[in-house]
Design a protein around this motif. Sequence first.
Motif, PDB file in Angstrom:
ATOM      1  N   GLU A 129     -56.133  45.608 -39.296  1.00  0.00           N
ATOM      2  CA  GLU A 129     -54.856  45.406 -38.609  1.00  0.00           C
ATOM      3  C   GLU A 129     -54.293  46.629 -37.977  1.00  0.00           C
ATOM      4  OE1 GLU A 129     -50.530  43.623 -39.593  1.00  0.00           O
ATOM      5  OE2 GLU A 129     -51.656  44.148 -41.129  1.00  0.00           O
ATOM      6  N   LEU A 130     -54.047  46.164 -36.636  1.00  0.00           N
ATOM      7  CA  LEU A 130     -53.583  47.332 -36.003  1.00  0.00           C
ATOM      8  C   LEU A 130     -52.238  47.198 -35.657  1.00  0.00           C
ATOM      9  CD1 LEU A 130     -53.958  49.736 -33.749  1.00  0.00           C
ATOM     10  CD2 LEU A 130     -54.063  48.191 -31.912  1.00  0.00           C
ATOM     11  N   ILE A 131     -51.314  48.557 -36.013  1.00  0.00           N
ATOM     12  CA  ILE A 131     -49.844  48.428 -35.950  1.00  0.00           C
ATOM     13  C   ILE A 131     -49.317  49.494 -35.221  1.00  0.00           C
ATOM     14  CG2 ILE A 131     -47.792  48.799 -37.688  1.00  0.00           C
ATOM     15  CD1 ILE A 131     -50.094  47.826 -40.054  1.00  0.00           C
ATOM     16  N   ILE A 132     -48.091  49.014 -34.498  1.00  0.00           N
ATOM     17  CA  ILE A 132     -47.460  50.311 -33.799  1.00  0.00           C
ATOM     18  C   ILE A 132     -46.224  50.382 -34.742  1.00  0.00           C
ATOM     19  CG2 ILE A 132     -46.238  50.970 -31.855  1.00  0.00           C
ATOM     20  CD1 ILE A 132     -49.220  50.586 -31.219  1.00  0.00           C
ATOM     21  N   PRO A 133     -46.148  51.362 -35.414  1.00  0.00           N
ATOM     22  CA  PRO A 133     -45.203  51.385 -36.448  1.00  0.00           C
ATOM     23  C   PRO A 133     -43.863  52.089 -36.154  1.00  0.00           C
ATOM     24  CG  PRO A 133     -46.545  53.667 -36.445  1.00  0.00           C
ATOM     25  CD  PRO A 133     -46.994  52.518 -35.490  1.00  0.00           C
ATOM     26  N   ASN A 134     -42.737  51.484 -36.907  1.00  0.00           N
ATOM     27  CA  ASN A 134     -41.345  52.289 -36.802  1.00  0.00           C
ATOM     28  C   ASN A 134     -41.344  53.131 -37.800  1.00  0.00           C
ATOM     29  OD1 ASN A 134     -40.758  50.547 -38.842  1.00  0.00           O
ATOM     30  ND2 ASN A 134     -40.326  49.031 -37.776  1.00  0.00           N
ATOM     31  N   GLY A 135     -39.934  53.686 -38.057  1.00  0.00           N
ATOM     32  CA  GLY A 135     -39.561  54.856 -38.858  1.00  0.00           C
ATOM     33  C   GLY A 135     -39.534  54.190 -40.301  1.00  0.00           C
ATOM     34  N   SER A 136     -39.605  52.990 -40.730  1.00  0.00           N
ATOM     35  CA  SER A 136     -39.616  52.492 -41.813  1.00  0.00           C
ATOM     36  C   SER A 136     -41.092  52.146 -42.429  1.00  0.00           C
ATOM     37  CB  SER A 136     -38.767  51.416 -42.213  1.00  0.00           C
ATOM     38  OG  SER A 136     -39.072  50.314 -41.409  1.00  0.00           O
ATOM     39  N   PHE A 137     -41.967  52.304 -41.659  1.00  0.00           N
ATOM     40  CA  PHE A 137     -43.517  52.013 -41.777  1.00  0.00           C
ATOM     41  C   PHE A 137     -43.981  52.922 -43.184  1.00  0.00           C
ATOM     42  CE2 PHE A 137     -48.011  52.161 -41.598  1.00  0.00           C
ATOM     43  CZ  PHE A 137     -48.350  50.898 -41.562  1.00  0.00           C
ATOM     44  N   GLN A 138     -44.541  52.604 -44.041  1.00  0.00           N
ATOM     45  CA  GLN A 138     -45.157  52.976 -45.080  1.00  0.00           C
ATOM     46  C   GLN A 138     -46.519  53.396 -45.074  1.00  0.00           C
ATOM     47  OE1 GLN A 138     -44.916  51.688 -49.395  1.00  0.00           O
ATOM     48  NE2 GLN A 138     -43.886  53.388 -49.711  1.00  0.00           N
ATOM     49  N   LEU A 139     -46.803  54.804 -45.007  1.00  0.00           N
ATOM     50  CA  LEU A 139     -48.330  55.048 -45.038  1.00  0.00           C
ATOM     51  C   LEU A 139     -49.095  54.806 -46.138  1.00  0.00           C
ATOM     52  CD1 LEU A 139     -47.925  58.114 -42.749  1.00  0.00           C
ATOM     53  CD2 LEU A 139     -48.703  56.030 -42.039  1.00  0.00           C
TER      54      LEU A 139
END
Length: 453
Positions: free
Chosen positions: A189-199
């Motif tokens: 899955e490809l994600i363009i993350p925002n600040g709350s995205f957890q690695l």
Amino acid sequence: MNIIIVGCGRIGSTLVEELSGENHDISIIDEKAHVVQKLAETHDVLGVIGNGASYSILSDAGVETADIIIAVTNSDELNLLCCLIAKKAGRCETVARVRNPVYYDEISFIKEEMGISVVLNPELSAAYEIARLLRFPSAMEVNKFSKGRIEMLKYRIPHNSKLDGMTLIDVSNQLNCEILISAVERKKELIIPNGSFQLREKDIISFVGRPNCAMEFFRKIGERKNQVHEAMIIGGSKIGFYLSKLLVSSGIGVKLIDKDRDQCERLNESIPDAMIIHGNGNDHDMLLEEGLTDVDAFIALTNHDEENMFLSLYAQSQSDAKLVTKVQKLNYDAMIERLDLGSMIYPEYLTAQYIIQYVRARQNSIGSNIENLYKLMDGRAEALEFHIQKGSPVIGRPIKDLLLIDNLLICSIYRKGKPMIPNGQDHMEEDDLVVVVTTKKGLHDVKDILKRG
């Protein structure tokens, strides 16, 4: 633009595939009728069968009105002759692939005397790419933007990493590095993350930053592979020759192994500061005797993809060295990624990408404003660099006030020689170079990053 491509091998085919979707008028020339016919039918381009150094063949392809001719046959001399004739007949820009090391020190002379716009060497380009990767041993891939002042790196988060469980806001606040994570691949899955995205562990991230900031980022997350002192190269090919010269000149110790005695003798004369070893790279005992377990980088450059892959697999089992594997066939990409064999190098594909960047830069002078474009995550996302031109609707407005299309992130701004990672308060100005990452395909102008309405 009107573009003629002479030679429909790996490079030529890649150019047709990439450029045919960008509103160019493309003609292709090759002596193999079945190759020309297949590409012409698949990509709706004009196909001409024949020798690209023939004036009549070039004329049939439209040389008189061409903007660029790109000669990428397997013959250096034919490529140069194609460009020379095209320059006289049509006064177009000319790009030639030239591979022979004999011409290595004569490129400037060839360009100046023959009037060729660009001379590209796949093996030399690959050597530069590998050398750049060895500056960041922890990275899987490194791409350049903004005249080399900004780089985009690809990195897989390992087990027990400090990044596992951190949000992007945590990365910014706790690590205090001027980098921006712009894309994440997680279980296909490809994600363009925002600040709350957890690695998470095993995520493959793409991030941008200045080279020194990238080094600081790797150091702060505990990556110990931050510098290469000793490299082992298997294969004394053209890439091995160019790479050895580059590494030796930068103070890195080189052990190069090749099974051809005559080639070893030539390399020993050409690169006296490298250790040239006559032997079979498939001999595991010999690799261990020559210090495989102690080197910082292992680079497999034989002429056989499968051999390179098995060599890297063995090196992975014996060493923590940075792995670089040369591969000719793009369909091996997914397999090698599953094996986690570090960085893959495709010489022909790299050259095609450099040519595409040149074409886009030329197109920029006649209307488009894309300077660079890189495919990310198997082509599911793109990193584009735009040159902001006078009158653009993005100028002067804070980024937070721009109505950006979904799944797009503004990653960097390069202004008057200074790169920066922007925040919502920053804005764009005329002549800025701006890098964006997006899953949206077909952007041709910076105004395309804005929602319509």
